[in-house]
Design a protein around this motif. Structure first.
Motif, short mmCIF file in Angstrom:
data_model
loop_
_atom_site.label_atom_id
_atom_site.label_comp_id
_atom_site.label_asym_id
_atom_site.label_seq_id
_atom_site.Cartn_x
_atom_site.Cartn_y
_atom_site.Cartn_z
N VAL A 160 0.76 -1.26 -0.16
CA VAL A 160 0.06 0.09 0.05
C VAL A 160 0.86 1.32 0.14
O VAL A 160 0.60 2.36 -0.79
CB VAL A 160 -1.05 0.03 1.28
N ARG A 161 1.83 1.16 0.75
CA ARG A 161 2.98 2.33 0.88
C ARG A 161 3.45 2.65 -0.44
O ARG A 161 3.59 3.69 -1.20
CB ARG A 161 4.02 2.16 1.73
N GLY A 162 3.79 1.38 -1.21
CA GLY A 162 4.67 1.42 -2.17
C GLY A 162 3.44 2.20 -3.30
O GLY A 162 3.95 3.26 -4.30
N GLU A 163 2.03 1.68 -3.46
CA GLU A 163 1.41 2.34 -4.27
C GLU A 163 0.99 3.80 -4.09
O GLU A 163 1.00 4.37 -5.14
CB GLU A 163 0.12 1.45 -4.20
N GLN A 164 0.86 4.25 -2.92
CA GLN A 164 0.91 5.65 -2.39
C GLN A 164 1.93 6.38 -2.91
O GLN A 164 1.82 7.60 -3.36
CB GLN A 164 0.67 5.58 -1.05
N ASP A 165 3.08 5.93 -2.78
CA ASP A 165 4.23 6.73 -3.34
C ASP A 165 4.32 6.76 -4.80
O ASP A 165 4.50 8.03 -5.44
CB ASP A 165 5.74 5.96 -2.86
N ARG A 166 3.77 5.57 -5.57
CA ARG A 166 3.72 5.84 -6.85
C ARG A 166 2.75 6.84 -7.48
O ARG A 166 2.87 7.70 -8.43
CB ARG A 166 3.36 4.57 -7.60
N ARG A 167 1.71 6.79 -6.92
CA ARG A 167 0.49 8.03 -7.17
C ARG A 167 1.14 9.35 -7.17
O ARG A 167 0.56 10.29 -7.57
CB ARG A 167 -0.74 7.61 -6.38
N ARG A 168 1.91 9.56 -5.91
CA ARG A 168 2.45 10.87 -5.64
C ARG A 168 3.60 11.13 -6.50
O ARG A 168 3.89 12.43 -5.96
CB ARG A 168 2.40 10.84 -3.86
N GLY A 169 4.11 10.32 -7.06
CA GLY A 169 5.39 10.55 -7.72
C GLY A 169 6.50 10.52 -6.89
O GLY A 169 7.71 11.27 -7.32
N GLN A 177 9.75 8.79 -5.53
CA GLN A 177 10.64 7.77 -5.79
C GLN A 177 11.26 7.39 -4.43
O GLN A 177 12.49 7.68 -4.25
CB GLN A 177 11.77 8.49 -6.44
N ALA A 178 10.48 6.30 -3.82
CA ALA A 178 11.14 5.91 -2.82
C ALA A 178 11.80 4.36 -2.78
O ALA A 178 11.53 3.84 -3.94
CB ALA A 178 9.94 5.48 -1.55
N GLN A 179 12.78 4.27 -2.02
CA GLN A 179 13.56 3.02 -2.29
C GLN A 179 12.70 1.95 -1.48
O GLN A 179 12.31 1.79 -0.43
CB GLN A 179 14.87 3.09 -1.26
N PRO A 180 12.40 0.63 -2.46
CA PRO A 180 11.69 -0.38 -2.30
C PRO A 180 12.23 -1.03 -0.93
O PRO A 180 13.43 -1.09 -1.35
CB PRO A 180 11.37 -1.00 -3.61
N LEU A 181 11.50 -1.56 -0.34
CA LEU A 181 11.78 -2.62 0.71
C LEU A 181 12.00 -4.03 -0.13
O LEU A 181 10.78 -4.52 -0.43
CB LEU A 181 11.11 -2.70 1.90
N THR A 182 13.20 -4.54 -0.07
CA THR A 182 13.59 -6.05 -0.74
C THR A 182 12.88 -7.00 0.27
O THR A 182 12.89 -6.81 1.32
CB THR A 182 15.07 -6.05 -0.91
N PRO A 183 12.78 -8.27 -0.57
CA PRO A 183 12.28 -9.41 0.37
C PRO A 183 13.24 -9.90 1.33
O PRO A 183 13.13 -10.09 2.37
CB PRO A 183 12.27 -10.36 -0.71
#
Length: 233
Positions: A181-190, A192-198
């Motif tokens: 959800v956080r990743g999707e929110q970041d994408r919508r807001r433009g 560029q957050a560092q994704p949390l890897t597995p």
């Protein structure tokens, strides 16, 4: 596919199977084209005439809605989780769980976004409510099946956990949902957050956020089993 012995042609599928086959067949073109997909493209993807398509579905919106809800079905992750080797080291099991679960939640969010863009189901209040209740019941069953698989994968290490397996499953599910959800929110807001890897998510699950003597986690997948069979965790 069954064959009609009188004509030598493939026998028609029962209505429920034909409906499901169409929904699966149109999924790729709906994923690619979204609401812009045409009825001709849908019919071509399903391998039927447009008239045949709409003898099964009321209209294009109804087909798109059902295709999206079918694709958002959480039960599709059950087989992927069931394929994970329960005898593998815990960190490897969790690494695979994270990959499967994050991919599932991301898919569900994409398809549910399409459902929301379609707007309210105006096919008839009673029918729409009944269909929604049936879909919600399937999702509850699917979520329970997913949790059962997660519990199976954690069960061999139950004695090592600080909490019951069922609580660990809920924590894992909530963490991964929040990450997506956080990743999707970041994408919508433009943003560029560092994704949390597995690898980092698994490290967080197993070791928390307090510093200790362990070496810093890397983003590399867990190493293959050691010959002595020892669990590296």
């Amino acid at each position: 596919m069954p064959t009609d012995q009188r004509t030598g042609r493939a026998a028609p599928l029962p209505p429920a199977e034909r409906r499901r086959a169409i929904l699966r067949a149109v999924r790729p073109v709906v994923a690619e084209r979204g609401l812009e997909v045409t009825t001709r493209e849908l019919a071509e993807a399903a391998g039927v005439a447009e008239g045949t398509l709409f003898r099964v579905f009321a209209d294009k919106r109804a087909l798109l809605r059902e295709a999206a809800l079918d694709a958002a079905d959480a039960s599709e992750a059950v087989a992927e989780l069931a394929a994970i080797d329960v005898t593998a080291p815990l960190d490897r099991r969790l690494h695979q769980v994270v990959e499967v679960t994050v991919a599932r939640v991301e898919r569900v969010m994409v398809w549910m976004s399409l459902v929301h863009r379609l707007g309210p189901d105006d096919s008839g209040q009673a029918d729409a409510a009944q269909a929604h209740q049936a879909w919600a019941a399937r999702q509850r069953d699917a979520r329970a099946a997913v949790h059962d698989e997660l519990a199976r994968l954690l069960a061999p290490d139950a004695a090592r956990l600080r909490m019951p397996v069922t609580d660990a499953v809920e924590l894992l599910d909530a963490l991964l949902l929040g990450v997506v959800v956080r990743g999707e929110q970041d994408r919508r807001r433009g943003v560029q957050a560092q994704p949390l890897t597995p690898a980092r998510l698994v490290d967080l699950l197993l070791h928390g956020v307090l510093a200790d003597a362990r070496p810093a986690v890397t983003d590399a997948p867990p190493a293959p089993d050691r010959k002595d069979g020892a669990d590296p965790c």
